[in-house]
Design a protein around this motif. Structure first.
Motif, PDB file in Angstrom:
ATOM      1  N   LYS A   1      -2.771 -18.626  14.390  1.00 24.35           N
ATOM      2  CA  LYS A   1      -3.556 -18.078  15.492  1.00 24.35           C
ATOM      3  C   LYS A   1      -3.708 -19.102  16.619  1.00 24.35           C
TER       4      LYS A   1
ATOM      5  N   GLU B   1      -0.363   2.774  16.164  1.00 20.21           N
ATOM      6  CA  GLU B   1      -1.693   2.429  15.655  1.00 20.21           C
ATOM      7  C   GLU B   1      -2.483   1.592  16.652  1.00 20.21           C
TER       8      GLU B   1
ATOM      9  N   ARG C   1     -11.707  -7.143  -5.690  1.00 22.94           N
ATOM     10  CA  ARG C   1     -11.656  -8.279  -4.766  1.00 22.94           C
ATOM     11  C   ARG C   1     -13.053  -8.733  -4.395  1.00 22.94           C
TER      12      ARG C   1
ATOM     13  N   ARG D   1     -16.566  -2.133   5.317  1.00 22.73           N
ATOM     14  CA  ARG D   1     -15.319  -2.147   6.089  1.00 22.73           C
ATOM     15  C   ARG D   1     -15.120  -0.779   6.698  1.00 22.73           C
TER      16      ARG D   1
ATOM     17  N   GLU E   1       0.827  -1.206   0.000  1.00 22.65           N
ATOM     18  CA  GLU E   1       0.000   0.000   0.000  1.00 22.65           C
ATOM     19  C   GLU E   1       0.860   1.254   0.000  1.00 22.65           C
ATOM     20  N   ALA E   2       2.031   1.154   0.634  1.00 24.87           N
ATOM     21  CA  ALA E   2       2.852   2.351   0.774  1.00 24.87           C
ATOM     22  C   ALA E   2       3.838   2.519  -0.370  1.00 24.87           C
TER      23      ALA E   2
ATOM     24  N   TYR F   1      -3.805   5.250  -0.489  1.00 22.80           N
ATOM     25  CA  TYR F   1      -4.146   3.891  -0.900  1.00 22.80           C
ATOM     26  C   TYR F   1      -5.181   3.293   0.050  1.00 22.80           C
TER      27      TYR F   1
ATOM     28  N   ILE G   1       1.017   8.854   0.500  1.00 25.67           N
ATOM     29  CA  ILE G   1       0.652   7.703  -0.328  1.00 25.67           C
ATOM     30  C   ILE G   1      -0.053   6.595   0.471  1.00 25.67           C
ATOM     31  N   PRO G   2       0.507   6.139   1.590  1.00 29.25           N
ATOM     32  CA  PRO G   2      -0.156   5.014   2.276  1.00 29.25           C
ATOM     33  C   PRO G   2      -1.595   5.337   2.659  1.00 29.25           C
TER      34      PRO G   2
ATOM     35  N   PHE H   1     -13.962  -1.155  -1.096  1.00 29.61           N
ATOM     36  CA  PHE H   1     -14.718  -2.237  -0.459  1.00 29.61           C
ATOM     37  C   PHE H   1     -16.149  -1.799  -0.179  1.00 29.61           C
TER      38      PHE H   1
ATOM     39  N   TYR I   1      -3.199 -11.486   9.418  1.00 29.05           N
ATOM     40  CA  TYR I   1      -2.336 -11.002   8.326  1.00 29.05           C
ATOM     41  C   TYR I   1      -2.268 -12.020   7.224  1.00 29.05           C
TER      42      TYR I   1
ATOM     43  N   LYS J   1      -8.763   1.953  -0.806  1.00 29.29           N
ATOM     44  CA  LYS J   1      -9.100   0.557  -0.556  1.00 29.29           C
ATOM     45  C   LYS J   1     -10.407   0.443   0.227  1.00 29.29           C
TER      46      LYS J   1
ATOM     47  N   ARG K   1      -1.092 -12.991  16.817  1.00 28.63           N
ATOM     48  CA  ARG K   1      -2.500 -13.328  16.547  1.00 28.63           C
ATOM     49  C   ARG K   1      -3.139 -12.352  15.590  1.00 28.63           C
ATOM     50  N   GLU K   2      -2.500 -11.208  15.422  1.00 26.60           N
ATOM     51  CA  GLU K   2      -2.939 -10.190  14.468  1.00 26.60           C
ATOM     52  C   GLU K   2      -3.273 -10.856  13.128  1.00 26.60           C
TER      53      GLU K   2
END
Lengths: 525, 188, 420
Positions: free
Chosen positions: B180, C385, C21, C312, B93-94, C297, C293-294, C305, C420, C301, C417-418
């Motif tokens: 997880k 964050e 998507r 989202r 994304e960056a 985007y 930029i991030p 969605f 990804y 995004k 646990r995030e």
């Protein structure tokens, strides 16, 4: 990891000193040779050396060793991705002297510097006669057929515990029933149990691996005197728990959790002396498991202060039996000493179900070197004598005999069982299976292989799953070999081998030794 | 999709994953040559920053680059961390000009011919999985512009080299969804 | 069903990829006044100096539109939107019907008022491909180049010019350079380095008048009274959201087009993303324009969605910058100016020229800046964050090897646990 830094140059590049207490009147035992063309400076060896013997000097971009700190554990050799390292015995030697050997001189020099008892780990490394290596096995030829274990059933299952003098049966409803209850037994699929090694002397990971392997292989592990960690309670049905002179970690849950309870009187490596886990090694987790305050010294007295006679021992045995409602066999572990046979007879009569005899080559987490090397007797002689004595007294069936201390291979197991043992303990062999190189530094608590250490970063070097698999593999391999050996002797069960000394012959033993062992010399029919 | 997952309870801080990574991504695939011969063509100025800025700076010698890195807190906690090949990759994304992209199999890859070395990805990646590769710069007149550098899950191998090299199986190759629930039962 | 995206840059690309998507079939129309295939504006300074090839400018592979079923209307300017009829009107009169509209028109250069005679000369801005082409041509035999504004765009322009062998003079109203991305210390370090390469700075200053001969720029008059010779003037004081096409409509505009956490504007079926949108900021929760930029985007995004029907919620944008000037890389996150009641942790090593600064407010990191030591600083993005309490490992934050192992075990477990 140790890096050279200007301000610490004196520390890391320390010049040898002759100062008192710095112990440098001596030459190093090992030299580490690094092939400079192969060394890629990945520094894995520097990171892995827990004895602070390996350093990286970024200024010269070389890795060098402080050889006097090297203990020859070979961790660096094992981890080096390019096989660039060789650890050699130092070529420097004191002038040859059959009487004043190197180790003797080194010991004196070290002691003169420190003025304390020298400590060591593992078992007796002196050159006493190893009777296992002077006994050979019989094999069947023509007149008595051997058995092929691949085709015929071969029984290795062993039950440990008191057996009744006779079996009384009755028919009820057309079926055969035992008239009397058989006392509690331990059921072993292989006649090998993991020897007592306490949490504290070894780390949790290794003990967990022993527990897993014991369960997989259908045998037992022994907690030693350090208690049973809560996380390992689920392995209780494969655990033999110890009650030692320090009574660490003993409560009713501990006894209830186990398959059997063992009263530890002595240890082969240090008969007659107690133990001492320094307070700094008693971490929060160990303190919980041992049930002592964090940071306090864990002292096991030399004797049990409530046991001064066979009668006293009987009280403790029955106290435990009462507490566990006679559901678990009680074992008594003693070191092999001169009058071991008489003591064993007393223990059997005191009500023990299992007697463990620990020979003088048995290992230890820490013991004074002088005691480890000079006290006790070989396990082969002790077992032969105990078995004979119990038979003579007609009480052999009252107890099972476990031989410990110096069992190195499946052949040793077969031989010791032929001499009269029911099963064996293996400690050192189990450690070797997971990496131990017998560097004898267990007492220092910084084992580079992550076995006899509780430093979290070092303990991680034992991956429980890998170690458990290695231990299981070892037992499996030995079981196969034992079956082969039984087959070639024409025996189809380990029961039939027990005390069957005719299957043994001595090689190069004196008549006296043969008599003690109760075997014939090789060549005699 | 399968990714490499480190188990900190097992990591022994030996850095052999880094060695394996360097060797796998070297020309010769021979550890000695990869380190001692290929490594010598590195840009001196940039060696100060990779793989460990301060180690290498002190050493004054450039070292080849690894795409995974063992992170250590000096108190017994260590693990090797590399690209997690996120489903919604922050780096992609960056990325200023689309050099980082999601390959069809889900891997996050770098178009090494396109990367301009703006290090937006280094800024964006929360895992610190992208490093700078001083062996190469695509921007004319700017030798400094090292391109980015990240795990590609060893396209030539079935199982990544680091996983194969780990002596304690502290790196495992595992489906993302299983991470997880992954628990190390008896290690502490 | 037709998605119409006005704008063809990062946010629009984010939206296209997100829509595809969820929705593989419906038509996507992209309208842009620029004729170029989607490219990155963040590289025009290097393009200016021919340091990067044209290919490296393109943001996506050349088959991007085909693969994603996008109908590009490039070089055709949208002039207005009729929200009632759901139509976008183009300059050439064509009207494009939409079902879902994304406004990703980006920013336009801000021209500060109060420069006398500015209208009479040709000056340059520096935000588009065309600007770079024009500037390259113009500076070919220019001696004195003055850049107004020492923000990111201005300095990138200066940097590009340096690589062409042109030493520019920079005039900036604030007393530091890159005030949006750097604190004073870092700003001074970069400024010193640029000065060594020959760039001249006039800080705390601005241009009040330009002098020309027949429309040809000769000199600029500074607020301080000085007069600088000038052949070329580049105005790069910043960008403002390009809201022209929705001016005078019912759409809510504050600094940019205000969007909710689903990237919707107050008009149904109209979304906004990127530099034009004013969305939620993650630390404060306040809506603001963050033109990076991030964020563009991510805006695109999330808008994509939501447009395609998958709801989202946008968690909020974090302001961050990765810069390199004069060989010095800098990465910064979050607040630059210490907010009230914040604690400042700093580390400066003059030998290695490493500078780090971390701002902590209510035990949470709210800002972080790293000069030169930029490897693996992404963890600070994570900490900011996730708003994690850093008290237990505060003393490690400035360490060279600060990384996930320094976090408490609980945080490490959460990290793995995030999703990804």
């Amino acid at each position: 990891m140790l890096f050279y830094e200007e301000k610490d140059a004196r520390e890391t590049l320390k010049l040898r000193s002759l100062k008192k207490g710095e112990y440098h009147q001596d030459y190093p035992l090992y030299t580490v040779v690094r092939d400079n063309d192969k060394c890629i400076r990945c520094l894995a060896c520097v990171r892995q050396c827990s004895y602070e013997a390996t350093f990286y000097d970024p200024v010269r971009n070389v890795i060098y060793n402080k050889d006097e700190a090297c203990v020859g554990c070979l961790r660096c050799v094992a981890i080096c991705p390019t096989d660039a390292i060789t650890v050699k015995r130092n070529d420097t030697k004191y002038r040859e002297n059959e009487n004043w050997r190197e180790e003797t001189i080194k010991a004196i020099k070290k002691q003169a510097d420190f003025g304390a008892a020298r400590l060591t780990g593992l078992g007796n490394d002196k050159g006493y006669k190893i009777y296992f290596d002077h006994m050979v096995l019989d094999a069947s030829q023509v007149t008595n057929p051997s058995i092929d274990p691949l085709r015929e059933p071969m029984e290795l299952r062993t039950f440990l515990g008191r057996k009744p003098d006779s079996v009384k049966v009755e028919f009820r409803n057309g079926k055969l029933h035992l008239k009397e209850k058989i006392p509690p037994q331990l059921k072993l699929e292989v006649p090998v149990i993991f020897a007592p090694m306490s949490y504290g002397s070894i780390n949790f990971n290794f003990q967990a691996a022993l527990a897993i392997a014991a369960r997989e292989a259908g045998t037992y592990f022994n907690t030693g005197e350090g208690g049973l960690h809560q996380k390992l309670r689920e392995f209780g049905s494969n655990a033999i728990v110890q009650v030692a002179s320090g009574r660490f970690g003993v409560d009713i849950d501990y006894l209830e959790a186990a398959a059997a309870v063992e009263i530890k009187i002595g240890q082969g490596a240090k008969p007659g002396i107690g133990g001492h886990l320094p307070g700094e090694k008693v971490t929060a987790d160990i303190s919980r498991t041992r049930m002592i305050p964090e940071g306090s010294d864990a002292i096991s007295p030399a004797p049990h202060h409530d046991i001064y006679s066979i009668e006293d021992l009987r009280l403790l045995i029955y106290a435990i039996k009462e507490a566990t409602r006679y559901t678990k066999p009680v074992s008594v572990k003693i070191a092999a000493v001169h009058n071991v046979a008489a003591i064993a007879s007393g223990i059997a009569r005191a009500g023990a179900d299992i007697i463990v005899i620990d020979g003088f080559r048995g290992g230890t987490g820490a013991a004074p070197t002088i005691i480890r090397d000079h006290v006790g007797i070989p396990i082969e002689l002790a077992i032969a004598q105990v078995d004979q004595r119990l038979r003579d007294e007609g009480i052999r069936n009252w107890v099972s005999l476990i031989a410990a201390g110096g069992i190195r291979s499946s052949a040793d197991i077969v031989k010791i069982i032929a001499l009269g043992a029911d099963a064996v303990y293996i400690g050192t062999a189990a450690m070797v299976a997971v990496g131990c190189t017998l560097c004898q530094q267990c007492h220092r608590g910084i084992c580079a292989w992550g076995i006899t250490t509780n430093r979290p970063d070092l303990a991680k070097r034992i991956n429980v799953d890998i170690a458990a698999e290695q231990l299981y593999n070892l037992l499996r391999g030995w079981a196969i070999e034992i079956r082969e050996m039984l087959g070639l002797m024409g025996v189809n069960s380990i029961e039939s081998l027990r005390g069957n000394r005719l299957k043994l012959r001595g090689v190069g033993l004196t008549q006296e030794e043969l008599d003690v062992l109760g075997i014939k010399h090789a060549g005699l029919q | 999709m399968k990714v490499v997952f480190p188990i900190e309870e097992r990591c022994i801080d030996c850095h052999l994953c880094e060695v394996a990574c360097i060797v796998e991504h070297s020309e010769t695939k021979d550890p000695i040559l990869a380190y001692m011969v290929e490594g010598l063509s590195f840009n001196e100025e940039w060696s100060a920053f990779t793989p460990d800025p301060h180690e290498a700076l002190e050493a004054g010698k450039p070292k080849p680059l690894n795409r995974t890195r063992v992170r250590n807190n000096g108190a017994g906690v260590s693990f090797s961390m590399m690209c997690r090949h996120c489903e919604e990759p922050k780096c992609v994304e960056a990325c200023k000009n689309g050099s980082l992209y999601i390959a069809e199999d889900g891997r996050i890859l770098l178009n090494e011919d396109k990367c301009v070395g703006c290090w937006m990805c280094i800024m964006a990646c929360p895992w610190g999985a992208i490093s700078r590769n001083p062996t190469r710069g695509n921007v004319k007149g700017l030798e400094r512009t090292a391109i980015s550098h990240k795990c590609d899950l060893c396209p030539d191998r079935e199982i990544p080299a680091c996983v194969m090299a780990c002596p304690t199986e502290a790196l495992i190759y595992i489906e993302k969804e299983e991470i997880k629930n992954y628990e190390v039962r008896f290690s502490r | 069903m037709r998605y119409v995206l006005v704008g063809n840059s990062i946010a629009a690309t984010g939206a296209i990829e997100a829509i595809r998507r969820v929705d593989k079939d419906n038509e996507i129309v992209v309208i842009s006044d620029e004729p170029h295939f989607v490219y990155t504006r963040a590289l025009i300074h290097e393009y200016l100096a021919s340091m990067v090839t044209e290919d490296m400018m393109y943001y996506r592979p050349r088959d991007f539109y085909e693969k994603n079923g996008v109908t590009p209307l490039l070089g055709r300017k949208a002039v207005s939107v009729d929200f009632e009829k759901k139509e976008v009107k183009l300059e050439d009169g064509e009207e494009i019907k939409y079902d879902k509209l994304l406004l990703a028109t980006g920013g336009k250069p801000f021209i500060p008022p109060g420069i006398e005679d500015l209208a009479k000369i040709r000056y340059f801005t520096f935000t588009k491909w065309k600007d770079a082409d024009e500037l390259r041509e113009a500076v070919a035999d220019a001696e004195n180049i003055v850049v107004l504004g020492a923000g990111l765009i201005g300095l990138q322009c200066v940097d590009g010019l340096l690589h062409m062998g042109k030493r520019a003079t920079v005039v900036e109203l604030a007393d530091t350079i890159l005030p949006m991305a750097l604190d004073r210390k870092a700003s001074d370090i970069i400024k010193d380095a640029l000065e060594k390469e020959g760039v001249k700075f006039y800080l705390n200053n601005t241009i009040t008048k330009v002098y020309h001969r027949n429309g040809e720029l000769k000199e600029v008059q500074l607020k301080s009274g000085e007069r600088l010779p000038a052949d070329i003037l580049v105005i790069a004081v910043g960008v403002r959201p390009r809201t022209d096409i929705v001016m005078d409509t019912k759409i809510e505009i504050d600094r940019g087009i205000v969007v909710n956490e689903l990237m919707e504007t107050n008009i149904p079926d109209v979304y906004a993303a990127g530099d034009v949108a004013q969305g939620k900021e993650i630390i404060t929760g306040i809506k603001m324009v963050i033109p990076i930029i991030p964020v563009a985007y991510a805006h695109g995004k999330y808008a994509g969605f939501n447009m395609a029907g998958e709801e989202r919620v946008f968690p909020g944008a974090l302001s961050m910058n990765s810069l390199q000037f004069a060989n010095i890389p800098v990465i910064s996150y979050g607040f630059i100016k210490p907010p009230e009641g914040s604690e400042e942790l700093t580390y400066f090593d003059p030998d290695r020229l490493i500078y780090k600064r971390i701002l902590i407010q209510n035990d949470r990191i709210v800002g972080a800046l790293f000069l030169r030591a930029v490897d693996r600083v992404g963890i600070f993005r994570y900490l900011i964050e996730r708003k994690l309490d850093v008290t237990s490992f505060k003393e490690h934050l400035l360490k060279d090897d600060f990384d996930y192992p320094y976090l408490p075990k609980k945080y490490r477990l959460e990290m793995w646990r995030e999703p990804y």
